[in-house]
Design a protein around this motif. Sequence first.
Motif, PDB file in Angstrom:
ATOM      1  N   ARG A 156       4.666  -9.513  -7.478  1.00 14.32           N
ATOM      2  CA  ARG A 156       5.111  -8.212  -6.969  1.00 14.32           C
ATOM      3  C   ARG A 156       5.894  -8.337  -5.672  1.00 14.32           C
ATOM      4  O   ARG A 156       6.870  -7.609  -5.465  1.00 14.32           O
ATOM      5  N   ASN A 157       5.487  -9.275  -4.783  1.00 17.29           N
ATOM      6  CA  ASN A 157       6.241  -9.453  -3.542  1.00 17.29           C
ATOM      7  C   ASN A 157       7.708  -9.807  -3.849  1.00 17.29           C
ATOM      8  O   ASN A 157       8.623  -9.365  -3.153  1.00 17.29           O
ATOM      9  N   LEU A 158       7.943 -10.543  -4.934  1.00 17.91           N
ATOM     10  CA  LEU A 158       9.316 -10.947  -5.274  1.00 17.91           C
ATOM     11  C   LEU A 158      10.106  -9.778  -5.878  1.00 17.91           C
ATOM     12  O   LEU A 158      11.262  -9.538  -5.529  1.00 17.91           O
ATOM     13  N   THR A 159       9.462  -9.025  -6.791  1.00 20.31           N
ATOM     14  CA  THR A 159      10.202  -7.911  -7.410  1.00 20.31           C
ATOM     15  C   THR A 159      10.460  -6.812  -6.369  1.00 20.31           C
ATOM     16  O   THR A 159      11.492  -6.141  -6.423  1.00 20.31           O
ATOM     17  N   ASP A 213       2.742  -1.333  -4.457  1.00 25.04           N
ATOM     18  CA  ASP A 213       2.470  -2.761  -4.261  1.00 25.04           C
ATOM     19  C   ASP A 213       0.996  -3.009  -4.577  1.00 25.04           C
ATOM     20  O   ASP A 213       0.120  -2.717  -3.766  1.00 25.04           O
ATOM     21  N   GLU A 214       0.750  -3.537  -5.758  1.00 25.37           N
ATOM     22  CA  GLU A 214      -0.638  -3.760  -6.191  1.00 25.37           C
ATOM     23  C   GLU A 214      -1.269  -4.931  -5.457  1.00 25.37           C
ATOM     24  O   GLU A 214      -2.484  -5.018  -5.353  1.00 25.37           O
ATOM     25  N   GLY A 215      -0.401  -5.858  -4.996  1.00 32.59           N
ATOM     26  CA  GLY A 215      -0.915  -7.079  -4.391  1.00 32.59           C
ATOM     27  C   GLY A 215      -1.134  -8.114  -5.485  1.00 32.59           C
ATOM     28  O   GLY A 215      -2.273  -8.475  -5.799  1.00 32.59           O
ATOM     29  N   LYS A 274      -3.814  -2.083  -1.004  1.00 23.53           N
ATOM     30  CA  LYS A 274      -4.551  -2.517   0.188  1.00 23.53           C
ATOM     31  C   LYS A 274      -4.677  -1.352   1.180  1.00 23.53           C
ATOM     32  O   LYS A 274      -5.767  -1.088   1.687  1.00 23.53           O
ATOM     33  N   GLU A 275      -3.551  -0.656   1.423  1.00 27.04           N
ATOM     34  CA  GLU A 275      -3.606   0.469   2.376  1.00 27.04           C
ATOM     35  C   GLU A 275      -4.406   1.637   1.800  1.00 27.04           C
ATOM     36  O   GLU A 275      -5.196   2.264   2.490  1.00 27.04           O
TER      37      GLU A 275
END
Length: 312
Positions: free
Chosen positions: A87-90, A80-82, A111-112
């Motif tokens: 990306r949140n949808l895929t 999850d690149e952000g 992020k992490e």
Amino acid sequence: MVSCSHSKCGENGVINVTNPYCKSHFIKYFESKVAATIKKYKLIGKNDKIIVACSGGKDSTTVLYLLNKWFGNVTALAIDEGIPSYRNLTLEDLRSFCNRNKIPLKTVSYKEAFGFSLHEALKKVTVLPCNICGTLRRYLLNSAAKGFTKIATGHNLDDEAQSIMMNFFKGNLELAARLGPLTGIVKYAKFVPRVKPLYFCYEKEIAAYAFLQNFGVRFAECPHSRVSFRAAVRDFLNDLEQQLPGTKKNIVNNFLKLLPQLKKKYAAVADIKYCSSCGEPSSNELCKACIYVNSLKEPAPIAAAAVAIAKF
Ligand code: SF4
């Protein structure tokens, strides 16, 4: 639409990329092409522990589906690149797919891992989004795949033709030598080998397969992809393919004839190093990912990173 080209079929063709096929013969044709690639290039053995790099898009979902069907016991790995509204949808699509097919899903985020999302990094960075994103993505894929013996990716024939030409245009034969259905030049102890089961499949064929199999993926593009060097090469090759059908296939097939010589040449001079900061494989003292991450921690970042990266 003309009839299915299978000799014993009288059905109407539903897809015509190279030959017209009805749904069931297209699925057979597509799957046998992927199976033949795995077999010919020995991409996966019976003792392999496979993790599939998944974006939630059509290509990687197709690889995930087929490897799970044929080999079982695969794990999906999502980065999850952000990237807001994309990306949140895929990843939502990927979670649903994995739930429906009972496939374990491992997700790691920028992020992490780095302390910033791509969206946040791009507010400070003056390089093209794909340059920083591609570097961080490759780094996380490798570190999150530890414990697995192969990373399978959704790279297709269109992607490979673009990568070959990008490396030729840049004059970087050493990078070109790392391409092929099984990536890399030499084996690095800390580098999980990557395999590309869709190597000989056109992007259009994969889109048709994902649609006909009802995978529930959206056919969206990353909003940053339009401003990359890859996009320019992709448009150029798409134009050529229209004028001269078979261009992409010819690029890939002819490149494969040169590849053994390229691998041999660069294996002889390969200098295996590990990043002094994170310990991951690197061609320099510090890997590109560490240069980016360190620069983004500084108050006036990235100009220094851009200079350092340009030296690679
Ligand atoms: Fe990252 Fe570029 Fe791929 Fe978007 S297109 S996910 S920015 S590498």
